[in-house]
Motif scaffolding. Structure first.
Motif, PDB file in Angstrom:
ATOM      1  N   MET A 194       1.286  -0.532  -0.127  1.00  0.00           N
ATOM      2  CA  MET A 194       0.387   0.249   0.129  1.00  0.00           C
ATOM      3  C   MET A 194       1.101   1.497  -0.184  1.00  0.00           C
ATOM      4  SD  MET A 194      -2.737   1.129   2.328  1.00  0.00           S
ATOM      5  CE  MET A 194      -4.104  -0.380   2.402  1.00  0.00           C
ATOM      6  N   ALA A 195      -0.091   1.940  -0.575  1.00  0.00           N
ATOM      7  CA  ALA A 195       1.106   3.101  -0.786  1.00  0.00           C
ATOM      8  C   ALA A 195       0.986   4.486   0.475  1.00  0.00           C
ATOM      9  CB  ALA A 195       1.452   3.389  -2.181  1.00  0.00           C
ATOM     10  N   LEU A 196       1.761   5.530   0.596  1.00  0.00           N
ATOM     11  CA  LEU A 196       1.715   6.178   1.581  1.00  0.00           C
ATOM     12  C   LEU A 196       0.579   7.633   1.151  1.00  0.00           C
ATOM     13  CD1 LEU A 196       5.558   7.441   1.850  1.00  0.00           C
ATOM     14  CD2 LEU A 196       4.499   6.166   3.760  1.00  0.00           C
ATOM     15  N   PHE A 197      -0.154   7.701   1.601  1.00  0.00           N
ATOM     16  CA  PHE A 197      -0.988   8.696   1.030  1.00  0.00           C
ATOM     17  C   PHE A 197      -1.596   9.369   2.704  1.00  0.00           C
ATOM     18  CE2 PHE A 197      -2.778   5.433   5.186  1.00  0.00           C
ATOM     19  CZ  PHE A 197      -3.432   6.076   5.819  1.00  0.00           C
ATOM     20  N   ASP A 198      -0.789   9.671   3.754  1.00  0.00           N
ATOM     21  CA  ASP A 198      -0.855  10.645   4.302  1.00  0.00           C
ATOM     22  C   ASP A 198       0.163  11.863   4.213  1.00  0.00           C
ATOM     23  OD1 ASP A 198      -2.541  11.860   7.028  1.00  0.00           O
ATOM     24  OD2 ASP A 198      -2.474  10.390   7.659  1.00  0.00           O
ATOM     25  N   LEU A 199       0.182  12.257   5.199  1.00  0.00           N
ATOM     26  CA  LEU A 199       0.930  13.731   5.230  1.00  0.00           C
ATOM     27  C   LEU A 199       2.657  12.953   5.839  1.00  0.00           C
ATOM     28  CD1 LEU A 199      -0.629  15.673   8.034  1.00  0.00           C
ATOM     29  CD2 LEU A 199      -1.153  16.113   5.865  1.00  0.00           C
ATOM     30  N   PRO A 200       3.313  14.328   4.826  1.00  0.00           N
ATOM     31  CA  PRO A 200       4.902  13.350   5.401  1.00  0.00           C
ATOM     32  C   PRO A 200       5.343  13.743   6.998  1.00  0.00           C
ATOM     33  CG  PRO A 200       4.386  15.190   3.324  1.00  0.00           C
ATOM     34  CD  PRO A 200       3.072  14.904   4.213  1.00  0.00           C
ATOM     35  N   THR A 201       6.064  13.229   6.973  1.00  0.00           N
ATOM     36  CA  THR A 201       6.884  12.598   8.187  1.00  0.00           C
ATOM     37  C   THR A 201       7.327  13.829   8.768  1.00  0.00           C
ATOM     38  OG1 THR A 201       8.272  10.543   7.338  1.00  0.00           O
ATOM     39  CG2 THR A 201       8.425  11.679   9.522  1.00  0.00           C
ATOM     40  N   ASP A 202       7.409  14.590   8.251  1.00  0.00           N
ATOM     41  CA  ASP A 202       7.559  15.897   9.192  1.00  0.00           C
ATOM     42  C   ASP A 202       6.160  16.837   9.159  1.00  0.00           C
ATOM     43  OD1 ASP A 202       7.634  16.589   5.835  1.00  0.00           O
ATOM     44  OD2 ASP A 202       8.686  18.694   6.095  1.00  0.00           O
ATOM     45  N   GLN A 203       5.043  16.339   8.968  1.00  0.00           N
ATOM     46  CA  GLN A 203       4.132  17.152   9.001  1.00  0.00           C
ATOM     47  C   GLN A 203       3.728  16.758  10.211  1.00  0.00           C
ATOM     48  OE1 GLN A 203       1.899  18.169   5.479  1.00  0.00           O
ATOM     49  NE2 GLN A 203       3.859  18.877   4.196  1.00  0.00           N
ATOM     50  N   LEU A 204       3.714  15.555  10.077  1.00  0.00           N
ATOM     51  CA  LEU A 204       2.686  14.255  10.395  1.00  0.00           C
ATOM     52  C   LEU A 204       3.541  14.609  12.842  1.00  0.00           C
ATOM     53  CD1 LEU A 204       2.481  11.080   8.872  1.00  0.00           C
ATOM     54  CD2 LEU A 204       0.937  11.953  10.247  1.00  0.00           C
ATOM     55  N   GLN A 205       4.867  14.511  12.232  1.00  0.00           N
ATOM     56  CA  GLN A 205       5.367  14.461  13.407  1.00  0.00           C
ATOM     57  C   GLN A 205       5.369  16.304  14.585  1.00  0.00           C
ATOM     58  OE1 GLN A 205       9.974  14.967  12.197  1.00  0.00           O
ATOM     59  NE2 GLN A 205       9.614  12.770  12.462  1.00  0.00           N
ATOM     60  N   ALA A 206       4.682  17.731  13.121  1.00  0.00           N
ATOM     61  CA  ALA A 206       4.523  18.796  13.946  1.00  0.00           C
ATOM     62  C   ALA A 206       2.111  18.845  13.629  1.00  0.00           C
ATOM     63  CB  ALA A 206       4.589  19.854  13.105  1.00  0.00           C
ATOM     64  N   TYR A 207       1.692  17.688  13.232  1.00  0.00           N
ATOM     65  CA  TYR A 207       0.267  17.370  13.327  1.00  0.00           C
ATOM     66  C   TYR A 207       0.018  17.549  15.044  1.00  0.00           C
ATOM     67  CZ  TYR A 207      -4.305  16.705  11.725  1.00  0.00           C
ATOM     68  OH  TYR A 207      -5.200  17.147  11.012  1.00  0.00           O
ATOM     69  N   ALA A 208      -1.107  18.915  15.163  1.00  0.00           N
ATOM     70  CA  ALA A 208      -1.812  18.967  16.076  1.00  0.00           C
ATOM     71  C   ALA A 208      -2.527  20.070  15.906  1.00  0.00           C
ATOM     72  CB  ALA A 208      -0.520  19.720  16.977  1.00  0.00           C
ATOM     73  N   PRO A 209      -3.537  19.026  15.408  1.00  0.00           N
ATOM     74  CA  PRO A 209      -4.789  19.835  15.941  1.00  0.00           C
ATOM     75  C   PRO A 209      -5.377  20.574  16.921  1.00  0.00           C
ATOM     76  CG  PRO A 209      -5.103  18.000  15.484  1.00  0.00           C
ATOM     77  CD  PRO A 209      -3.731  18.071  15.293  1.00  0.00           C
ATOM     78  N   GLY A 210      -6.153  21.562  17.127  1.00  0.00           N
ATOM     79  CA  GLY A 210      -5.895  22.383  18.576  1.00  0.00           C
ATOM     80  C   GLY A 210      -7.982  21.563  18.705  1.00  0.00           C
ATOM     81  N   PRO A 211      -8.998  22.378  20.318  1.00  0.00           N
ATOM     82  CA  PRO A 211      -9.818  21.680  20.790  1.00  0.00           C
ATOM     83  C   PRO A 211     -11.386  21.684  19.503  1.00  0.00           C
ATOM     84  CG  PRO A 211      -8.116  22.785  22.320  1.00  0.00           C
ATOM     85  CD  PRO A 211      -7.878  22.784  21.647  1.00  0.00           C
TER      86      PRO A 211
END
Length: 327
Positions: free
Chosen positions: A1-18
């Motif tokens: 299966m291919a990568l489909f989500d955010l790039p790794t650097d963006q995953l590490q910073a992904y922090a949606p607020g409340p």
């Protein structure tokens, strides 16, 4: 299966607020009232020794009070002859599975821990060796599965009952004479990982949390990102019940692992697989980055889907626990 989500650097910073997760302003009051009501109805757990023919462990069939005072089944497995007090692992199961057989739950006792494996109410017929806990509460129109049962009212939603059971399983473990109540760790994979995060945010005094590829995190992003079930149960429901979207996601927000993580402080070991279409990695990172505790680690499996690390996580967990909750 291919990568489909955010790039790794963006995953590490992904922090949606409340607000992005939809956190309800009365989240804490809702859960305080829910847990207090369940504990008011709770009785002393009952257990019966189960003969398995195994010499290294002692197994018990446990019944404890969950949401609404409903009986919830579990297996308690102890190192043979143990008197305690022992550090303890409370484990939750993946979606659709039941508690199965006592001989399936040997790993943690053989590592020197007491182990309580909770049955998932109303589940146990999709894979594995079955469950023994019914869910006696009715609900309105829903798609097949558990995700949309009671979806128009958080007080009626299935996850209110299941996550309450997860917290009261910790209470039940503390009632066992062999258990050291100050050294309890919660764990599970997929749905079990989501329940571990819920327990982390709702139960007091946990010594650790091990949540593998957790489900039930950032519902809104998950349903927009993946076509896989169980999140697609929500899409299926909304495709028929047009106009219910706002209330559905308002309900689900009370049970979101991201919101629970904001209230959790016990040490955390979690994992994400970058090709996981069932529990997309960004939803897991959202919970990880929101997690309030500072002792936290995420193991990333770049080439795997929802199986994550599989058996390779076990030695990592043992090493991680040896530093924090040694047997």
């Amino acid at each position: 299966m291919a990568l489909f989500d955010l790039p790794t650097d963006q995953l590490q910073a992904y922090a949606p607020g409340p607000d992005e997760v939809g956190e309800a302003p009365d989240h804490d009051e809702f859960w305080a009232t829910t847990l207090a009501g369940a504990r008011d109805l709770a009785t002393v757990p009952e257990r019966t020794r189960v003969p398995t023919g195994l010499r290294a462990v002692d197994s018990y069939d446990v019944t404890f009070s969950g949401f609404g005072g409903h009986p919830v089944r579990a297996w308690l497995t102890l190192p043979a002859g143990a008197e305690g007090p022992l550090p303890t692992v409370v484990q939750y199961n993946g979606y659709g599975g039941g508690r199965g057989l006592p001989t399936e739950h040997l790993f943690w006792a053989n590592a020197g821990y007491a182990h309580l494996f909770m049955d998932s109410r109303g589940q146990g017929s999709s894979w594995g060796n079955g469950g023994d806990t019914p869910d006696p509460v009715g609900h309105g129109p829903a798609s097949p599965g558990q995700m949309t049962r009671g979806i128009l009212d958080p007080h009626e939603h299935y996850l209110r009952r299941l996550q309450t059971d997860a917290v009261l399983a910790v209470d039940a473990a503390r009632a066992m004479p062999e258990v050291d109540g100050t050294r309890i760790v919660v764990t599970g994979g997929s749905q079990g990982g989501g329940l571990a995060l819920a327990a982390a945010g709702l139960a007091e005094g946990l010594a650790g949390v091990m949540a593998d590829v957790p489900f039930l995190c950032h519902f809104r992003r998950a349903v927009d990102l993946t076509d896989a079930f169980p999140y697609q149960e929500i899409v299926q429901y909304l495709s028929v019940n047009r106009g219910h979207e706002e209330q559905a996601f308002r309900t689900l927000a009370y049970f979101d692992g991201v919101t629970h993580a904001r209230r959790a402080t016990a040490p955390l070991l979690t994992s994400a697989a970058l090709r996981d279409m069932v529990c997309p990695p960004s939803t897991i990172y959202a919970a990880f980055n929101a997690y309030a505790g500072t002792d936290k680690e995420i193991v990333v499996w770049p080439w795997n889907g929802h199986e994550g690390g599989g058996g390779h996580m076990a030695p990592r967990q043992l090493a991680w626990l040896a530093e924090r909750v040694p047997a």
